[in-house]
Scaffold this active site. Structure first.
Site, PDB file in Angstrom:
ATOM      1  N   ASN A  76     -76.549  -8.482  12.497  1.00 52.76           N
ATOM      2  CA  ASN A  76     -75.277  -7.789  12.384  1.00 52.76           C
ATOM      3  C   ASN A  76     -75.341  -6.412  13.050  1.00 52.76           C
ATOM      4  OD1 ASN A  76     -72.847  -6.673  11.628  1.00 52.76           O
ATOM      5  ND2 ASN A  76     -72.929  -7.407   9.527  1.00 52.76           N
ATOM      6  N   ASP A  77     -76.076  -5.498  12.448  1.00 47.48           N
ATOM      7  CA  ASP A  77     -76.063  -4.119  12.941  1.00 47.48           C
ATOM      8  C   ASP A  77     -76.568  -3.997  14.378  1.00 47.48           C
ATOM      9  OD1 ASP A  77     -75.070  -3.218  10.511  1.00 47.48           O
ATOM     10  OD2 ASP A  77     -77.074  -3.123   9.640  1.00 47.48           O
ATOM     11  N   VAL A  78     -77.511  -4.877  14.770  1.00 51.22           N
ATOM     12  CA  VAL A  78     -78.116  -4.745  16.103  1.00 51.22           C
ATOM     13  C   VAL A  78     -77.182  -5.213  17.218  1.00 51.22           C
ATOM     14  CG1 VAL A  78     -80.470  -4.918  15.248  1.00 51.22           C
ATOM     15  CG2 VAL A  78     -79.289  -6.990  15.944  1.00 51.22           C
ATOM     16  N   ALA A 107     -76.851  -1.836   7.155  1.00 50.14           N
ATOM     17  CA  ALA A 107     -76.447  -0.434   7.231  1.00 50.14           C
ATOM     18  C   ALA A 107     -75.158  -0.212   6.446  1.00 50.14           C
ATOM     19  CB  ALA A 107     -76.261  -0.019   8.682  1.00 50.14           C
TER      20      ALA A 107
END
Lengths: 462, 109
Positions: free
Chosen positions: A388-390, A429
Site C-alpha cells: 500500500n504505502d510503497v 502508515a
C-alpha cells in the site's frame, strides 16, 4: 599463565571471525558462510572462557552454567526454527531484548563488587542503563510488530517528558559514579528509570518505523556489551560490541535513507502528526472499481509484461509459493514477469526478498526500485499484492502527507493496475491511497493466497 | 582530571580497539545492498550476544553459597544463550533463502 595467553589467542580468533563474518554477510553469495564463521568464533570464545578460567570452579556452578546453556539453547533453537518467515522481525527484536537484559543483569551483579570505584562503576552504570533501555524498548517493539500493541499513544509533550526521564536516568547514573554511592537502592532506582525510558521511547513510534527502532536498539545492545568489555578487560566483548554498535548505527541510517526520513524524525516522531492533514487534503472520495478473477486472468494472460509488487499482505497470507506458481505459469505462456521490490516493503528492508527467495523465485527476477521504475511505462499489468504505502502517489504529490518525499514504485505509469487487498483499510502508515481511485486501477479484494490460487486455477483453464 | 587520564592510560589498548572497531564497523556495512539489510541486522544481533561472555564470567566468579548471586548469574547466562543461539539460527534461516539456484530455474518449476 599459559592459560591466559591461550584464552587471549582464542578471543583474538573470535574477534576476527566476527569482523570476517559481518563482512561476508554483506554479499549474497558468502552471507551464510559468514554467519557460520561468526557462530563458530562465538562458540570458541564461550568454551574458552569456561575451560581456561583461572581458579577452581565449584561443581554447582558448572551445573548451573550448562543447565543455563541447555535451557537457553533449546528454547532459542526451537523458537528460531519454528517461527514463520513473517514473524522474523519481531523475533530479532525479542533476541535483542534478551541481550540487553543480560547486560543489565551483569551490571546489577557487578555493582556491589566495584561500588565506590568511579572508574569501573562508570562502565557498570553504562551497561546497566543502555542494557535496560534496549531490553524494555525491544519488548515494546516486539509487542507492536506482533500485533499485541496497536496503539501509538502520544501524550502531549511526550518529547519533553522523555527527554526529562532520560536526563534523570543519566543524572542518577553520573551521581552514583561520581559520589561513589554504595547503597544498592540507587542502581535499582536507575534500573527502573532506564526501563521506563525504553518503554516511553518506543511507545509513541509508529509500527512502520519499527525496523529502524530495532536496528537502533540493536546497536545499543552492542554498546552495552562493549561496556562489559571495558569492565572485564575483555577484548572479544569489546570488539564484538563496538563492531555491532558502529555497524548497527550505519545500518540504521541506511534504513532511514531508504524511507527518505531522518533518524531524528523517526525518534522524535514527526510521523503520524501530518496524517490528519493528509487524510483531509488527499484526493480521496471517488469510487473504486472491482475486477473479477476471470477478467483478471484474461488480462494477465494476454499481456506482454506483468510486474508483481509484493507487500506485507502477501507475507501475512503466506502467498509467496502460489505467487511463484502464477509467475511460472505466465512465463510459460510467454508473458514477461518481474517482481518490483521496494526497499522497505514488508516490515523490514529486504523482507520481501527473503520471502520470495523462500519460494524459489529466481534472484534475477527480483528488481530493486531504481531498476524497475523506468520499466513501468512498458508494463501492461501491475499486480499489487498486499502493498500500500510503497505505491502511494501521495509520496510524490502531496506535501502534507507524512510519507511525502519517500521514493515509491511508480506503478501509475503502467497500462493497468490490479490491487489485491483484503479491504479498503489504510496501510501501515495509516493514510489513504489515491491510487485506488485511479481510473486505471481495479481492485481485487480478498486474502492474497486465496485470490492468487484462484487466479492460477483460472489461468490453467485457458 | 588525573583520574580520567589514568583510566585512559590503564585502558590504552582498549581505547585503540574502540576507535579502530568504530571504523571497521562503518567500513564493513557500507555499500551493502538493501536486500541484505534484514539478515545483516539479525547477524549483528547475534554477534552482540557476546555479552554472554560477561554473564559466564559473573557466574564463574559467583560465591557458590550465595543463592541470589547464583540465580541472577544463571538467569543472565540463559538470556545470553537465547540471544546467541536464537540470533545465529534465525540469521541462518534467513540466509538459507539466498542459496544459489540452478541456472535455468525461471520458466520451469
Amino acid at each position: 599463565m599459559n592459560q591466559t595467553i591461550l584464552l587471549d589467542i582464542i578471543y583474538l580468533i573470535g574477534s576476527v571471525t566476527f569482523i570476517l563474518g559481518l563482512k561476508m554477510m554483506g554479499k549474497p553469495d558468502t552471507a551464510r558462510r559468514g554467519n557460520t564463521y561468526a557462530a563458530f568464533g562465538m562458540t570458541l570464545a564461550i568454551l574458552g572462557t569456561i575451560f581456561l578460567h583461572n581458579g577452581p570452579i565449584a561443581p554447582i556452578i558448572y551445573g548451573m552454567l550448562f543447565g543455563a546453556f541447555a535451557i537457553g539453547g533449546i528454547i532459542g533453537w526451537m523458537v528460531a526454527k519454528k517461527v514463520k518467515m513473517t514473524a522474523m522481525p519481531q523475533l530479532v527484536s525479542l533476541f535483542n531484548g534478551m541481550g540487553g537484559a543480560c547486560a543489565a543483569l551483569i551490571s546489577i551483579m557487578e555493582f556491589h563488587v566495584h561500588a565506590g570505584d568511579p572508574k569501573t562503576i562508570m562502565m557498570v552504570m553504562a551497561g546497566l542503563i543502555i542494557g535496560s533501555i534496549s531490553f524494555s524498548g525491544s519488548m515494546i517493539a516486539f509487542a507492536k510488530l506482533n500485533g499485541n500493541l496497536n496503539k501509538n499513544p502520544k501524550i502531549p509533550g511526550y518529547n519533553i517528558i522523555n527527554a526529562l526521564i532520560l536526563l534523570i536516568t543519566l543524572g542518577v547514573g553520573v551521581y552514583i559514579t561520581v559520589a561513589g554511592v554504595t547503597d544498592f537502592m540507587w542502581p535499582c532506582i536507575d534500573l527502573a528509570l532506564a526501563l521506563l525510558y525504553g518503554i516511553m521511547f518506543v511507545l509513541p513510534i509508529g509500527g512502520a518505523d519499527m525496523p529502524v527502532v530495532i536496528s537502533l536498539l540493536n546497536s545499543f545492545t552492542g554498546l552495552a556489551a562493549a561496556s562489559g568489555g571495558f569492565l572485564y578487560h575483555n577484548k572479544v566483548m569489546l570488539t564484538g560490541g563496538i563492531l555491532v554498535g558502529s555497524a548497527g548505527t550505519i545500518l540504521t541510517i541506511a534504513m532511514c535513507k531508504g524511507m527518505n526520513r531522518t533518524l531524528f524524525s523517526v525518534v522524535f516522531g514527526a510521523f503520524g502528526e501530518g496524517s490528519a492533514a493528509a487524510a483531509s487534503g488527499g484526493a480521496t472520495g471517488g469510487s473504486v472499481k472491482d475486477i473479477s478473477i476471470a477478467d483478471c486472468a484474461v488480462l494477465m494472460n494476454y499481456s506482454k509484461k506483468v510486474v508483481i509488487v509484493p507487500g506485507y499482505g502477501l507475507a501475512v497470507a503466506q502467498a509467496q509459493h502460489v505467487m511463484h506458481e502464477l509467475e511460472a505459469l505466465l512465463e510459460e505462456r510467454g508473458v514477461e514477469v518481474k517482481y518490483a521490490i521496494h526497499p522497505v516493503a514488508g516490515r523490514m528492508p529486504g523482507h520481501m526478498n527473503v520471502l520470495m527467495a523462500e519460494s524459489n523465485v529466481d534472484y534475477s527476477k527480483l528488481c530493486e526500485m531504481e531498476d524497475i521504475n523506468p520499466e513501468f511505462e512498458t508494463t501492461d499489468v501491475v499486480f499489487i499484492v498486499g502493498a500500500n504505502d510503497v505505491v502511494n502517489p501521495a509520496a510524490k504529490t502531496n506535501p502534507a502527507s507524512p510519507i511525502y518525499g519517500m521514493p515509491i514504485l511508480e506503478v501509475e505509469k503502467a497500462k493497468n493496475i490490479i490491487v489485491n487487498k483484503r479491504s479498503m483499510a489504510a496501510g501501515y502508515a495509516g493514510i489513504d491511497n489515491e491510487l485506488f481511485y485511479n481510473p486505471k486501477t481495479s481492485m481485487l479484494f480478498g486474502d492474497a493466497k486465496k485470490v492468487v490460487t484462484e487466479l492460477v486455477a483460472e489461468l490453467k483453464t485457458m | 582530571m588525573q583520574e580520567t587520564l589514568s583510566f585512559i592510560y590503564g585502558h590504552i589498548n582498549m581505547f585503540y580497539i574502540l576507535i579502530l572497531m568504530i571504523f571497521v564497523g562503518v567500513e564493513v556495512i557500507n555499500s551493502v545492498p538493501s536486500v541484505l539489510h534484514t539478515p545483516l541486522m539479525s547477524g549483528a544481533n547475534a554477534i552482540h550476544g557476546v555479552v554472554i561472555i560477561g554473564a559466564i564470567i559473573v557466574l564463574l566468579n559467583a560465591d557458590p553459597t550465595n543463592y541470589v548471586e547464583l540465580l541472577l548469574g544463571f538467569l543472565a547466562v540463559i538470556l545470553g544463550t537465547l540471544n546467541v543461539v536464537g540470533g545465529f539460527v534465525v540469521t541462518d534461516r534467513m540466509l538459507e533463502m539466498f542459496k544459489k539456484k540452478p541456472a535455468k530455474s525461471n520458466a520451469k518449476w
